[in-house]
Enzyme design. Structure first.
Site, PDB file in Angstrom:
ATOM      1  N   ASP A 306       0.861  -1.170   0.000  1.00 18.26           N
ATOM      2  CA  ASP A 306       0.000   0.000   0.000  1.00 18.26           C
ATOM      3  C   ASP A 306       0.901   1.225   0.000  1.00 18.26           C
ATOM      4  OD1 ASP A 306      -2.190   1.627   0.036  1.00 18.26           O
ATOM      5  OD2 ASP A 306      -3.135   0.701   1.764  1.00 18.26           O
ATOM      6  N   LEU A 307       0.351   2.357  -0.362  1.00 21.04           N
ATOM      7  CA  LEU A 307       1.149   3.562  -0.579  1.00 21.04           C
ATOM      8  C   LEU A 307       1.974   3.907   0.669  1.00 21.04           C
ATOM      9  CD1 LEU A 307      -0.139   6.753  -2.389  1.00 21.04           C
ATOM     10  CD2 LEU A 307       1.570   6.843  -0.591  1.00 21.04           C
TER      11      LEU A 307
END
Length: 754
Positions: A306-307
């Site tokens: 995820d970012l």
């Protein structure tokens, strides 16, 4: 005649084939489309330098390869030559090309000007519609779950994939398969509700819809279920906060949803969560990413961070000493690609350092690179790297797609209360005062394109009401001007308008600043402006219908007690206003059911229907029941249940139970009922839920008509994780409950596993 036809057909085929573009000469085995994917991956990997391998694990911003105009790429940029270089790159995100020519030009440079010609993987958002400008916008996943219609969810996935791939985008960041057991969490709207069975059914339907028949088809994209795993019940409902849960509960509920997406729908992507599970960040969790995902479930796709989640291991979780340590830990655990975690040069040098110091083995680096290359081959990017640029005009935002979006919006609306049958608006209602700023909202829901707009409730009512019904409007408050004088003036105008009307439709819920990712809440009550407004409208004594416009369950005790009609709409995408108007005016009979429990107060949280027997929610200052239960949703008609049949009465541990029930429309209008099947394992070696959804079916009936709803219940749905952490079916009695909601059980029975 048959011989002549056959001869003509042969000529046509030969003629067509003669116009095929000649295949590029095969120089290396990995370029041979006739070879197996695994052989192609192995051959390509053997030819790659360490730098080329590392760059396949990196993600680039759209602005690094294209000229951007806000959210969208409007043209190819020569900066792509610098970013891609001669060694290639793994993926590009946040591009949202306005034309397929843009992705084709970027891809052409990667294929024709890098040493090995490895194509780029374009990755974008698309939770309820491709997030590019002008796409078809569907209801948010919570509303899609409220349809209890997996066929419709599958259709939605097909349209999203078709619109994305026409732009050259081959991977979507979704669906979200978290179970949101804490509605304070801002991302609830992105999920398919609190129940494992319902979320899994919708997740499987969406993944299959997105990935199509074959990933290399022009209308298929790689699906990437997220956030893996157990992300939907963070501490205090705070996004990215720790999750504290034992293995048994994680496997029984949260991992079950992902397992179905991987094993049944064959999802080829996974996004690892930001959060930690039992003290280990998910991006560094070998048990999750290797032991469960790959070894137990047979997953052979690739895992994306995820970012910024890898960097969080360094800066937030503080389990890594430096970037090389953080990246080495996550790749060794089973993650494959970073998501904007570290600048490209730092990412490259950190992995080289980790390999040189043996923090990261070359075998693990090769495994990660192989995972990325495998999906690129499966997507057909090596053999057909370019997109037909005429597809966008043919498939983008078509009338057929909008019709599916409208149907989904109509089916996703739940009628929570309708005392006195004041809805639908009857022929005796000639003037309706619409109140509340949200009635003018064109918000589509989170992760939709910010420049795209839906049809507002107010506009839709004016469009659909007809000449005999006057629709007027007052906002009732100003979200920006919070001064007492301004608020009082707005309320007085709204109350005056209601007094002059036959009825009021008040739109309440969540302003955009209160809902979505990073917008967690400590309190689930309506805000003070809305509370003051509805109190003033109630004092007029006029009939009131409230439409809820929100992304999560709210504590609306005052409304439930004092307002005769409540409609839950969630965020319904571009056709939402039309669907709501159809329901209010009786053009559509609502059939939606809640995919999530509405608590009476924030203090009851977490409150989900499939709780354990000792979870009584007993307080000195609150009732122990929900405000609106999971599965609840009324209709403009009524349904009677009868004649429950269970056959056979006992089955072996690998058997199948047939369950049927008769449903009759006992009202005066046609309607659709969602029949729900719940099971209770009476005695087990470990604690089990008081009831658990194991089936559902929609049935449409005309007034007076009866129909039979059938369920086939496999013992796979009766399995539990025993004290030895083995998944087994235990002999014993299982109670059967069939009804209209988790709290409205109409028929009961039981069967035995022996």
């Amino acid at each position: 005649m048959k011989k002549k036809y056959a001869g003509a057909l042969a000529i046509l085929i030969a003629t067509f084939c003669s116009f095929e573009t000649p295949r590029k000469p095969v120089k290396y085995p990995y370029q041979n489309a006739a070879s197996s994917i695994e052989k192609r991956v192995a051959d390509l990997l053997s030819r790659m330098t360490v730098s080329e391998k590392i760059r396949q694990l990196d993600m680039y911003y759209g602005h690094e390869v294209a000229n951007m105009k806000g959210h969208e790429a409007e043209s190819y940029s020569d900066s792509a030559k610098i970013s891609i270089g001669t060694e290639g790159i793994g993926s590009v995100h946040d591009l949202y090309p306005l034309t397929a020519d843009i992705t084709n030009q970027i891809q052409r440079y990667a294929v024709e000007h890098t040493r090995l010609g490895i194509p780029v993987l374009f990755i974008e958002e698309g939770l309820h519609g491709y997030s590019g400008l002008g796409s078809t916008s569907f209801p948010v996943p919570m509303a899609l779950a409220g349809t209890w219609d997996t066929t419709l969810v599958h259709q939605t996935g097909r349209i999203i994939a078709t619109e994305m791939r026409a732009h050259g985008v081959a991977m979507v960041l979704g669906p979200v398969l978290c179970l949101p057991r804490d509605p304070r969490w801002g991302r609830v709207e992105e999920t398919y509700g609190e129940d494992p069975y319902l979320a899994a059914a919708n997740g499987v339907a969406m993944v299959k819809g997105l990935q199509g028949r074959k990933l290399s088809d022009y209308d298929a994209v790689l699906a990437e279920p997220k956030h893996f795993a157990v992300h939907g019940i963070p501490e205090a409902g705070s996004n990215t906060a720790p999750v504290n849960m034992g293995e048994r509960e994680a496997r029984s509920s949260f991992l079950y949803v992902f397992e179905k997406a991987v094993k049944e729908a064959h999802a080829m992507g996974i996004m690892a969560a930001y959060s930690e599970l039992d003290g280990i960040p998910c991006v560094d969790n070998k048990w999750l990413l290797k032991d469960v995902l790959r070894k137990e479930w047979g997953f052979n796709g690739f895992v994306l961070s995820d970012l910024g989640a890898i960097r969080m291991s360094l800066n937030n979780h503080q389990i890594a000493a430096n970037p090389a340590d953080a990246i080495a830990q996550t790749l060794t655990a089973g993650l494959d690609m970073q998501f904007y975690d570290f600048p490209h040069r730092e990412f490259l040098s950190a992995i080289k350092k980790a390999v040189a110091t043996k923090q990261l083995s070359m075998a693990e680096l090769d495994r990660a690179v192989s995972d990325v290359l495998r999906v690129k081959f499966m997507l057909g990017l090596f053999d057909h790297p370019y997109v037909d640029e005429s597809l966008i005009k043919k498939v983008y935002h078509t009338e057929a797609s909008r019709a599916v979006a409208l149907k989904a919006a109509q089916e996703g609306i739940s009628l929570l209360k309708n005392d006195g049958n004041i809805l639908p608006l009857g022929s005796n209602v000639h003037s309706v005062a619409v109140v509340g700023p949200l009635a003018e909202s064109t918000y589509l829901g989170g992760y939709a394109n910010e420049n795209s707009k839906g049809i507002a409730i107010l506009d839709a009512l004016k469009q659909k009401a007809g000449a005999d019904m006057k629709i007027t409007f007052e906002p009732g408050y100003d979200p920006k001007d919070t001064s007492a004088a301004a608020q009082t003036a707005h309320i007085e105008k709204a109350a005056d308008l209601v007094n002059k009307s036959d009825m009021a439709v008040v739109v309440l819920g969540e302003d955009i600043g209160e809902v979505g990712e990073g917008k967690d809440r400590a309190n689930l009550d309506l805000n003070n402006r809305q509370t003051r407004l509805i109190d003033a409208i109630q004092k007029t004594g006029k009939p009131i219908a409230v439409v809820m416009f929100n992304g999560r369950p709210l504590s609306i005790n005052g409304l439930a007690k004092n307002v005769p009609a409540i409609v839950e709409s969630w965020f319904l995408g571009e056709t939402g206003g039309l669907a709501i108007a159809d329901v209010l005016l009786g053009k559509i009979n609502p059939s939606g059911k809640l995919p999530m429990t509405f608590p009476r107060s924030t203090g009851q949280i977490p409150y989900y229907y499939n709780h354990k027997p000792t979870s009584g929610h007993i307080y000195v200052d609150e009732k122990n029941t929900p405000l609106f239960p999971f599965g609840h949703g009324l209709s403009y008609t009524t349904f009677a249940y009868s004649d429950l049949k269970i056959s056979p009465a006992s089955i072996p541990v690998n058997g199948l139970v047939n369950i049927s029930v008769t449903v009759k429309n006992t009202g005066k209008v046609e309607g659709t009922e969602v029949v729900q099947l719940y099971i209770r394992d009476v005695i087990a070696s470990v604690t089990t839920p008081v009831k658990a959804l194991k089936g559902f079916n929609r049935i449409g009936l005309k007034p007076g008509e009866s129909g039979t709803v059938q369920f086939k219940l496999s013992t796979d749905e009766l399995k539990l994780w025993n004290r030895q952490m083995k998944q087994v079916v235990e002999p014993g009695e299982f109670k059967v409950m069939v009804g209209s909601s988790s709290d409205d059980i109409r028929q009961k029975g039981s069967f035995w596993v022996k």
